[in-house]
Design a protein around this motif. Structure first.
Motif, PDB file in Angstrom:
ATOM      1  N   PRO A   4      39.928  35.599  42.928  1.00 49.35           N
ATOM      2  CA  PRO A   4      39.211  36.557  43.771  1.00 49.35           C
ATOM      3  C   PRO A   4      39.317  36.240  45.255  1.00 49.35           C
ATOM      4  CG  PRO A   4      37.680  34.952  42.900  1.00 49.35           C
ATOM      5  CD  PRO A   4      39.023  34.630  42.277  1.00 49.35           C
ATOM      6  N   ILE A   5      38.930  37.208  46.048  1.00 50.97           N
ATOM      7  CA  ILE A   5      38.679  37.011  47.472  1.00 50.97           C
ATOM      8  C   ILE A   5      37.201  36.679  47.596  1.00 50.97           C
ATOM      9  CG2 ILE A   5      38.660  38.076  49.751  1.00 50.97           C
ATOM     10  CD1 ILE A   5      40.783  40.062  48.649  1.00 50.97           C
ATOM     11  N   ALA A   6      36.877  35.581  48.258  1.00 47.57           N
ATOM     12  CA  ALA A   6      35.485  35.166  48.445  1.00 47.57           C
ATOM     13  C   ALA A   6      34.991  35.639  49.808  1.00 47.57           C
ATOM     14  CB  ALA A   6      35.360  33.657  48.330  1.00 47.57           C
ATOM     15  N   VAL A   7      33.934  36.418  49.813  1.00 47.88           N
ATOM     16  CA  VAL A   7      33.344  36.980  51.023  1.00 47.88           C
ATOM     17  C   VAL A   7      31.928  36.436  51.137  1.00 47.88           C
ATOM     18  CG1 VAL A   7      32.771  39.117  52.250  1.00 47.88           C
ATOM     19  CG2 VAL A   7      34.688  39.088  50.624  1.00 47.88           C
ATOM     20  N   PHE A   8      31.554  35.925  52.318  1.00 50.18           N
ATOM     21  CA  PHE A   8      30.209  35.378  52.415  1.00 50.18           C
ATOM     22  C   PHE A   8      29.591  35.626  53.778  1.00 50.18           C
ATOM     23  CE2 PHE A   8      33.196  32.096  53.534  1.00 50.18           C
ATOM     24  CZ  PHE A   8      32.606  31.313  54.530  1.00 50.18           C
ATOM     25  N   PRO A  26      41.432  48.037  46.340  1.00 50.71           N
ATOM     26  CA  PRO A  26      40.598  48.335  45.165  1.00 50.71           C
ATOM     27  C   PRO A  26      40.929  47.517  43.917  1.00 50.71           C
ATOM     28  CG  PRO A  26      42.187  50.095  45.553  1.00 50.71           C
ATOM     29  CD  PRO A  26      42.247  49.196  46.743  1.00 50.71           C
ATOM     30  N   SER A  27      42.110  46.904  43.862  1.00 52.52           N
ATOM     31  CA  SER A  27      42.485  46.135  42.677  1.00 52.52           C
ATOM     32  C   SER A  27      42.063  44.670  42.754  1.00 52.52           C
ATOM     33  CB  SER A  27      44.007  46.209  42.467  1.00 52.52           C
ATOM     34  OG  SER A  27      44.413  47.537  42.202  1.00 52.52           O
ATOM     35  N   GLU A  28      41.577  44.230  43.905  1.00 51.32           N
ATOM     36  CA  GLU A  28      41.216  42.829  44.065  1.00 51.32           C
ATOM     37  C   GLU A  28      39.831  42.538  43.474  1.00 51.32           C
ATOM     38  OE1 GLU A  28      43.137  40.510  45.166  1.00 51.32           O
ATOM     39  OE2 GLU A  28      44.702  41.578  46.290  1.00 51.32           O
ATOM     40  N   ASP A  29      39.712  41.383  42.826  1.00 48.89           N
ATOM     41  CA  ASP A  29      38.395  40.885  42.431  1.00 48.89           C
ATOM     42  C   ASP A  29      37.710  40.303  43.662  1.00 48.89           C
ATOM     43  OD1 ASP A  29      38.721  41.602  39.810  1.00 48.89           O
ATOM     44  OD2 ASP A  29      38.997  39.560  39.044  1.00 48.89           O
ATOM     45  N   LEU A  30      36.431  40.585  43.809  1.00 48.58           N
ATOM     46  CA  LEU A  30      35.676  40.148  44.985  1.00 48.58           C
ATOM     47  C   LEU A  30      34.437  39.379  44.560  1.00 48.58           C
ATOM     48  CD1 LEU A  30      35.811  43.487  47.025  1.00 48.58           C
ATOM     49  CD2 LEU A  30      37.359  41.541  47.228  1.00 48.58           C
ATOM     50  N   ILE A  31      34.218  38.239  45.203  1.00 49.34           N
ATOM     51  CA  ILE A  31      32.992  37.461  45.022  1.00 49.34           C
ATOM     52  C   ILE A  31      32.247  37.476  46.345  1.00 49.34           C
ATOM     53  CG2 ILE A  31      31.994  35.181  44.562  1.00 49.34           C
ATOM     54  CD1 ILE A  31      33.325  36.188  42.132  1.00 49.34           C
ATOM     55  N   PHE A  63      34.744  29.475  41.903  1.00 50.27           N
ATOM     56  CA  PHE A  63      35.387  30.712  41.448  1.00 50.27           C
ATOM     57  C   PHE A  63      36.893  30.712  41.725  1.00 50.27           C
ATOM     58  CE2 PHE A  63      30.970  31.769  42.551  1.00 50.27           C
ATOM     59  CZ  PHE A  63      30.525  32.218  41.322  1.00 50.27           C
ATOM     60  N   GLU A  64      37.405  29.624  42.282  1.00 49.39           N
ATOM     61  CA  GLU A  64      38.828  29.453  42.591  1.00 49.39           C
ATOM     62  C   GLU A  64      39.376  30.618  43.426  1.00 49.39           C
ATOM     63  OE1 GLU A  64      41.037  28.635  39.055  1.00 49.39           O
ATOM     64  OE2 GLU A  64      39.788  26.917  38.509  1.00 49.39           O
ATOM     65  N   PRO A  65      38.786  30.866  44.593  1.00 48.01           N
ATOM     66  CA  PRO A  65      39.244  31.999  45.413  1.00 48.01           C
ATOM     67  C   PRO A  65      40.621  31.744  46.031  1.00 48.01           C
ATOM     68  CG  PRO A  65      37.672  30.673  46.646  1.00 48.01           C
ATOM     69  CD  PRO A  65      37.692  30.122  45.235  1.00 48.01           C
ATOM     70  N   LYS A  66      41.309  32.838  46.353  1.00 49.46           N
ATOM     71  CA  LYS A  66      42.605  32.717  47.023  1.00 49.46           C
ATOM     72  C   LYS A  66      42.497  32.904  48.531  1.00 49.46           C
ATOM     73  CE  LYS A  66      43.863  37.549  45.965  1.00 49.46           C
ATOM     74  NZ  LYS A  66      44.872  38.399  45.289  1.00 49.46           N
ATOM     75  N   MET A  67      41.342  33.382  48.984  1.00 47.62           N
ATOM     76  CA  MET A  67      41.112  33.575  50.412  1.00 47.62           C
ATOM     77  C   MET A  67      39.617  33.575  50.690  1.00 47.62           C
ATOM     78  SD  MET A  67      42.392  36.680  52.915  1.00 47.62           S
ATOM     79  CE  MET A  67      44.018  35.945  53.149  1.00 47.62           C
ATOM     80  N   LEU A  68      39.240  33.085  51.872  1.00 48.72           N
ATOM     81  CA  LEU A  68      37.854  33.114  52.329  1.00 48.72           C
ATOM     82  C   LEU A  68      37.729  34.147  53.441  1.00 48.72           C
ATOM     83  CD1 LEU A  68      37.242  29.257  52.703  1.00 48.72           C
ATOM     84  CD2 LEU A  68      36.625  30.693  50.743  1.00 48.72           C
ATOM     85  N   VAL A  69      36.756  35.020  53.324  1.00 51.05           N
ATOM     86  CA  VAL A  69      36.459  35.982  54.381  1.00 51.05           C
ATOM     87  C   VAL A  69      35.052  35.691  54.889  1.00 51.05           C
ATOM     88  CG1 VAL A  69      36.194  38.404  55.006  1.00 51.05           C
ATOM     89  CG2 VAL A  69      37.966  37.725  53.368  1.00 51.05           C
ATOM     90  N   VAL A  70      34.980  35.241  56.125  1.00 47.61           N
ATOM     91  CA  VAL A  70      33.698  34.899  56.736  1.00 47.61           C
ATOM     92  C   VAL A  70      33.113  36.180  57.318  1.00 47.61           C
ATOM     93  CG1 VAL A  70      32.511  33.361  58.335  1.00 47.61           C
ATOM     94  CG2 VAL A  70      34.677  32.645  57.302  1.00 47.61           C
TER      95      VAL A  70
END
Length: 270
Positions: A4-8, A26-31, A63-70
């Motif tokens: 997933p992409i991790a957004v926090f 729309p196809s990406e899993d998001l946390i 969650f083993e994310p592939k990217m962090l979005v702050v």
């Protein structure tokens, strides 16, 4: 298995970024993780904000994310270098995407920024804009009352929001800015009120939307875009009051607001 992409964020404001990423990818899993137990971050010191950011990422690593979005301007303004040094993951913040768009949009190179006290004090937008346009004048205005008002569920037509904006935006109108950056991820919720207060001659830059664009482009550069056309899954976690967050989250995500799960202190620090 999808990574997933991790957004926090410090609270629910980052859901505006989550919404835009969902629209563009729309196809990406998001946390999503909102640190609602410690909100707001905007009045805290840079050192404390950076510490909280690292703790948030340590939770999200499970969650083993592939990217962090702050998805928080206060964190983006002080914690990006810390996160890039501490974790082997690509990191996207909300400062630079908005600054790039503002420079492109401005005609007279007088650019305003409304944000939290921490973001304005960091001068992060000033530096990001001036790095791309050295002759630009950047005028920042801290708006400490806006986040609490929005967190209470007040929208763009609420008289309290209108009164606060009238006070905060008056100095920016006097400076004749032609572009205004919404330097807090909560602010897109009240964009309509900001536009009406500033008038039609001012371009409004939504950092949430620009961050989604940068997330998509960065994933493409790294070859990490999800190839499946199957709709992605959204999971939302908070550190306090999940029922209230789900209720308020409808302001940001509408009918797409998923169930909200509570992260206990024991789970957060395990």
């Amino acid at each position: 298995m999808k990574r997933p992409i991790a957004v926090f964020d410090s609270g629910v404001g980052g859901l505006t970024v989550l919404r835009e990423i969902r629209l563009h990818l729309p196809s990406e899993d998001l946390i999503y993780f909102g640190d609602t137990a410690r909100v707001p971050y905007g009045t805290k010191s840079a050192m404390l904000i950076a510490r909280y950011a690292v703790e948030n990422v340590r939770f999200l690593l499970r969650f083993e994310p592939k990217m962090l979005v702050v998805a928080c301007n206060s964190m983006s303004s002080v914690a990006i270098p810390v996160l890039e040094g501490a974790f082997r993951l690509p990191v996207v913040g909300v400062i630079h995407p908005g600054a790039v768009t503002a420079v492109r949009a401005s005609r007279n190179k007088v650019i305003g920024v409304i944000a939290t006290q921490a973001t304005i004090a960091s001068r992060a937008y000033h530096h990001a804009v001036r790095a791309r346009e050295p002759e630009a004048e950047v005028i920042g205005k801290a708006c400490p009352l806006l986040v609490p008002a929005i967190e209470e569920g007040r929208g763009p037509d609420d008289p309290v929001v209108r009164m606060i904006l009238s006070e905060y935006l008056a100095p920016l109108r006097e400076e004749e800015i032609d572009t205004l950056i919404l330097g807090c991820t909560h602010y897109p919720v009240i964009r309509k009120a900001v536009e009406e207060e500033m008038g039609g001659g001012v371009t409004i830059v939504d950092s949430a939307k620009e961050t989604a664009h940068r997330t998509r482009d960065f994933l493409a550069e790294l070859g990490l875009l999800e190839r499946s056309r199957k709709p992605g899954r959204i999971r939302v976690y908070v550190s306090d009051n999940p029922a209230e967050v789900r209720k308020r989250g409808a302001l940001f995500l509408g009918d797409d607001m998923p169930p909200v799960e509570l992260v206990t202190p024991e789970q957060f620090y395990e």
